[in-house]
Design a protein around this motif. Structure first.
Motif, PDB file in Angstrom:
ATOM      1  N   ALA A 191       0.834  -1.213   0.000  1.00 44.17           N
ATOM      2  CA  ALA A 191       0.000   0.000   0.000  1.00 44.17           C
ATOM      3  C   ALA A 191       0.863   1.255   0.000  1.00 44.17           C
ATOM      4  O   ALA A 191       0.493   2.292  -0.550  1.00 44.17           O
ATOM      5  N   ALA A 192       2.074   1.144   0.581  1.00 41.03           N
ATOM      6  CA  ALA A 192       2.950   2.325   0.624  1.00 41.03           C
ATOM      7  C   ALA A 192       3.523   2.639  -0.755  1.00 41.03           C
ATOM      8  O   ALA A 192       3.985   3.755  -1.001  1.00 41.03           O
ATOM      9  N   PHE A 193       3.441   1.674  -1.673  1.00 37.87           N
ATOM     10  CA  PHE A 193       4.046   1.870  -3.002  1.00 37.87           C
ATOM     11  C   PHE A 193       2.994   2.115  -4.088  1.00 37.87           C
ATOM     12  O   PHE A 193       3.316   2.316  -5.244  1.00 37.87           O
ATOM     13  N   ARG A 196      -2.285   6.436  -3.298  1.00 37.85           N
ATOM     14  CA  ARG A 196      -3.408   6.497  -2.344  1.00 37.85           C
ATOM     15  C   ARG A 196      -3.692   5.158  -1.679  1.00 37.85           C
ATOM     16  O   ARG A 196      -4.814   4.895  -1.241  1.00 37.85           O
ATOM     17  N   GLY A 197      -2.664   4.282  -1.629  1.00 38.36           N
ATOM     18  CA  GLY A 197      -2.823   3.013  -0.910  1.00 38.36           C
ATOM     19  C   GLY A 197      -3.724   2.015  -1.620  1.00 38.36           C
ATOM     20  O   GLY A 197      -4.122   1.006  -1.045  1.00 38.36           O
ATOM     21  N   CYS A 216      -5.961  -1.928  -9.307  1.00 38.52           N
ATOM     22  CA  CYS A 216      -5.196  -1.096  -8.371  1.00 38.52           C
ATOM     23  C   CYS A 216      -4.968   0.295  -8.984  1.00 38.52           C
ATOM     24  O   CYS A 216      -5.565   0.636  -9.996  1.00 38.52           O
ATOM     25  N   SER A 217      -4.102   1.071  -8.330  1.00 37.78           N
ATOM     26  CA  SER A 217      -3.696   2.381  -8.866  1.00 37.78           C
ATOM     27  C   SER A 217      -2.238   2.285  -9.313  1.00 37.78           C
ATOM     28  O   SER A 217      -1.626   1.221  -9.233  1.00 37.78           O
ATOM     29  N   SER A 344      -4.028 -14.288 -16.122  1.00 38.92           N
ATOM     30  CA  SER A 344      -4.550 -13.261 -15.210  1.00 38.92           C
ATOM     31  C   SER A 344      -4.128 -11.875 -15.662  1.00 38.92           C
ATOM     32  O   SER A 344      -3.068 -11.700 -16.267  1.00 38.92           O
ATOM     33  N   VAL A 345      -4.978 -10.907 -15.349  1.00 39.88           N
ATOM     34  CA  VAL A 345      -4.766  -9.520 -15.769  1.00 39.88           C
ATOM     35  C   VAL A 345      -4.861  -8.597 -14.562  1.00 39.88           C
ATOM     36  O   VAL A 345      -5.736  -8.771 -13.721  1.00 39.88           O
ATOM     37  N   LEU A 346      -3.939  -7.635 -14.474  1.00 36.74           N
ATOM     38  CA  LEU A 346      -4.011  -6.575 -13.461  1.00 36.74           C
ATOM     39  C   LEU A 346      -4.327  -5.276 -14.199  1.00 36.74           C
ATOM     40  O   LEU A 346      -3.621  -4.922 -15.143  1.00 36.74           O
ATOM     41  N   VAL A 347      -5.396  -4.590 -13.795  1.00 41.27           N
ATOM     42  CA  VAL A 347      -5.819  -3.356 -14.457  1.00 41.27           C
ATOM     43  C   VAL A 347      -5.521  -2.168 -13.549  1.00 41.27           C
ATOM     44  O   VAL A 347      -5.829  -2.212 -12.357  1.00 41.27           O
ATOM     45  N   HIS A 348      -4.886  -1.130 -14.115  1.00 46.01           N
ATOM     46  CA  HIS A 348      -4.756   0.105 -13.331  1.00 46.01           C
ATOM     47  C   HIS A 348      -4.683   1.303 -14.258  1.00 46.01           C
ATOM     48  O   HIS A 348      -4.657   1.159 -15.487  1.00 46.01           O
ATOM     49  N   CYS A 349      -4.707   2.499 -13.670  1.00 43.49           N
ATOM     50  CA  CYS A 349      -4.575   3.723 -14.446  1.00 43.49           C
ATOM     51  C   CYS A 349      -3.754   4.663 -13.569  1.00 43.49           C
ATOM     52  O   CYS A 349      -2.751   4.215 -13.005  1.00 43.49           O
ATOM     53  N   SER A 350      -4.208   5.918 -13.330  1.00 43.71           N
ATOM     54  CA  SER A 350      -3.448   6.776 -12.408  1.00 43.71           C
ATOM     55  C   SER A 350      -3.954   6.556 -10.993  1.00 43.71           C
ATOM     56  O   SER A 350      -3.240   6.068 -10.136  1.00 43.71           O
ATOM     57  N   ASP A 351      -5.235   6.852 -10.775  1.00 41.89           N
ATOM     58  CA  ASP A 351      -5.806   6.694  -9.431  1.00 41.89           C
ATOM     59  C   ASP A 351      -6.529   5.374  -9.254  1.00 41.89           C
ATOM     60  O   ASP A 351      -6.781   4.932  -8.138  1.00 41.89           O
ATOM     61  N   GLY A 352      -6.992   4.767 -10.356  1.00 37.39           N
ATOM     62  CA  GLY A 352      -7.638   3.460 -10.256  1.00 37.39           C
ATOM     63  C   GLY A 352      -9.085   3.552  -9.820  1.00 37.39           C
ATOM     64  O   GLY A 352      -9.657   2.581  -9.330  1.00 37.39           O
ATOM     65  N   TRP A 353      -9.711   4.738 -10.030  1.00 35.56           N
ATOM     66  CA  TRP A 353     -11.131   4.843  -9.679  1.00 35.56           C
ATOM     67  C   TRP A 353     -11.986   5.376 -10.813  1.00 35.56           C
ATOM     68  O   TRP A 353     -13.197   5.468 -10.677  1.00 35.56           O
ATOM     69  N   ASP A 354     -11.408   5.672 -11.952  1.00 40.64           N
ATOM     70  CA  ASP A 354     -12.218   6.082 -13.105  1.00 40.64           C
ATOM     71  C   ASP A 354     -12.098   5.049 -14.236  1.00 40.64           C
ATOM     72  O   ASP A 354     -12.948   4.191 -14.378  1.00 40.64           O
TER      73      ASP A 354
END
Ligand SMILES: CCCC(=O)OC[C@@H](COP(=O)(O)O[C@@H]1[C@H](O)[C@H](OP(=O)(O)O)[C@@H](O)[C@H](O)[C@H]1O)OC(=O)CCC
Length: 543
Positions: A191-193, A196-197, A216-217, A344-354
């Motif tokens: 979470a530290a890396f 926004r955890g 994740c973000s 398996s796939v990991l999806v992220h962007c900048s913040d991971g909420w849009d």
């Protein structure tokens, strides 16, 4: 019984202001005289002339984004003095009235207060609205039950309560599913890396292959190229949790230019030499600012008049359909990896909420027919959008007068548009019709229900929305026959993990054509108020 066109008040709704000599300047039928009433929930306009009753207006105040005074003491022209309402649902409403009776000030101030309660330290209407429905929609989504439906806890994935008090990540849900081998200390250091955890956690697991979608973000790599052994080990554990796992695809939703630019703010993306068994893919979906501007252009094109000559070139210039295609294509790539390659796939962007929420929720809709049932769709929105902290309050601006806030953006409506594209391409695959989608968008704005209020699960728990407000799903499930799709071909419920035997996987996985040749403009939403653009079907006027 209410006279047609007369105001229909909700429980605890009361009239706060009335203006009698008002003229609604309808962009299509011209000036219409009538009575304007403002309640603590809506603005209601009733024409005096019975022949004009189809121009009755009932506008929830949550839909209003801006109110302007039009004309001043000096303006002489007919109907040149009044107010204009700019709405979030693609329309502007203009009212005029005689200067002598000073009701404008009264109405204007009442509207400002009631449309923007947060800016005036007033409670949201949802907290005074109470209506009894047969089912309490706040129980539609139960995180543990949903994880159990996907078969978690199992030998590779465990449920952790580390975020029970939202102390590890205040924008994540309290319940997470993580690789069984990841202990809580490891989770904390990951979470530290992560921005926004927002660490990688399970979104969906394939019923037979156990391939997963996690979300994740961005990693906090920064310009110095920081690494985190724990984050790298954790990503390896996610990959190994999939029996066939020899590779993990990291789908970064952003254009690579933006991912690189984010390094300047401490963000960035996973370098392949640090994440040996990962393959990084950029999906080129633009940020919230680009999407806000794109929809603004579309609104300009669609309301009030539509210029037939420049219709197609105008649509292309908004880039709206290009963005829709890009999001659908990204989700198709995720589905292909998980379904066809059992990877398996990991999806992220900048913040991971849009963009991350758009992609995981779309991919899950394509992969799992349960989410294409009415209740499953409600669960999907509660899980991937609300519990994972898409900032609805900020993106829509609920109760807030700052209409030009740069954090506003139609990301959720854009995702609903993608769902509509799937319905168009697979008309028998969904238990519900586009009317459900339009109702959801209406109440994204209306603030009648507690469902879309606030930005995180943590805030909703603190504000006790489940006991102090009504869930949108209570309302929808009380009238679900309005939303059911007569063409639906699919088991009425996929309660069990995988559909009953007659349905093989190829029949339940939707793979849309993400091409501009197929993607359509959702006129029932964007041209809803323009009578010349769509069949006069009253259902779209009122949902
Ligand atoms: C030198 C300054 C560098 C800089 O400001 O980086 C910041 C980025 C902003 O990052 P972006 O990813 O372009 O944009 C961000 C995403 O849209 C994110 O949503 P999501 O959850 O989908 O990630 C939003 O939550 C953020 O508010 C927004 O800023 O801006 C750009 O990358 C634009 C420049 C091309």
């Amino acid at each position: 019984p209410h006279v047609l066109g007369d105001i229909q008040l909700l429980d605890s709704e009361k009239v706060m202001s009335v203006a009698r000599e008002v003229t609604y300047l309808c962009p299509f039928s011209g000036p219409i005289r009538g009575i304007l009433k403002v309640t603590n929930y809506q603005l209601h306009f009733r024409p005096l002339d019975a022949a004009a009753l189809q121009c009755t207006l009932s506008v929830p105040l949550g839909v209003v984004s801006r109110i302007e005074k039009v004309g001043g003491a000096s303006s002489k022209g007919e109907n040149s003095y009044g107010i204009e309402l700019f709405c979030k649902d693609m329309r502007n409403l203009r009212f005029a009235h005689k200067q002598e009776n000073h009701s404008r000030r009264g109405i204007f101030e009442k509207l400002q207060q009631l449309a923007f309660p947060l800016s005036h330290k007033l409670p949201m209407f949802a907290f005074s609205y109470s209506e009894h429905f047969p089912e309490d929609g706040w129980h539609v989504y139960e995180p543990i039950a949903e994880l159990k439906r996907m078969g978690v806890n199992n030998d590779m994935w465990r449920i952790t309560r580390i975020n029970d008090k939202y102390e590890v990540c205040d924008s994540y849900p309290s319940v997470w599913a993580v690789p069984a081998g990841a202990n809580d200390d490891l989770l904390r250091s990951v979470a530290a890396f992560r921005s926004r955890g927002r660490i990688p956690v399970l979104a969906w697991i394939h019923p037979s292959s156990q391939a997963t979608i996690t979300r994740c973000s961005q990693p906090l790599v920064g310009v110095s190229g920081k690494r985190s052994r724990e984050d790298e080990r954790y990503i390896q554990q996610i990959m190994e949790a999939n029996a066939q796992g020899h590779k993990l695809f990291i789908m970064d939703a952003r254009p690579s230019a933006n991912a690189i630019a984010n390094k300047a703010k401490g963000g960035g993306y996973e370098s392949e030499d640090a994440y040996q068994n990962a393959e990084l893919v950029f999906l080129d979906i633009h940020n919230i600012h680009v999407m806000r501007e794109s929809l603004r252009k579309l609104k300009e094109l669609c309301f009030p008049q539509i210029d037939q000559a420049r219709w197609f070139s105008g649509i292309e210039a908004t880039c709206w359909l290009k963005h829709i295609k890009c999001i659908l294509a990204g989700a198709v790539r995720i589905v292909d990896k998980v379904e066809n390659h059992k990877t398996s796939v990991l999806v992220h962007c900048s913040d991971g909420w849009d963009r991350t929420a758009q992609l995981t929720a779309l991919a899950m809709l394509m992969l799992d027919p349960y989410y294409r049932t009415l209740r499953g769709f409600e669960v999907l929105i509660e899980k991937e959008w609300l519990s994972f902290g898409h900032k609805f309050q900020l993106r829509i601006g609920h109760g807030d007068e700052r209409h030009s806030d740069a954090d506003r953006s139609p990301v959720f409506v854009q995702w609903v548009d993608c769902v509509w594209q799937l319905q168009q391409q697979f008309p028998t695959a969904f238990e519900f019709t586009e009317r459900l989608l339009i109702t959801i968008v209406d109440h994204l704005y209306s603030c009648r229900f507690g469902t879309f209020l606030f930005n995180t699960e943590r805030e909703r728990v603190k504000e006790e929305v489940k006991t102090k407000t009504v869930s949108l799903w209570s309302y929808i499930n009380s009238r679900q026959d309005l939303y059911l799709n007569p063409l639906y071909w699919g088991p009425s419920s996929f309660g069990s993990n995988s559909p009953p035997s007659p349905y093989s996987r190829p029949q339940v996985v939707l793979v849309p054509v993400a091409s501009l040749r197929v993607i359509k403009l959702w006129k029932a939403l964007y041209c809803r108020w323009n009578p010349t653009m769509r069949q006069q079907d009253p259902i779209y006027q009122r949902t």
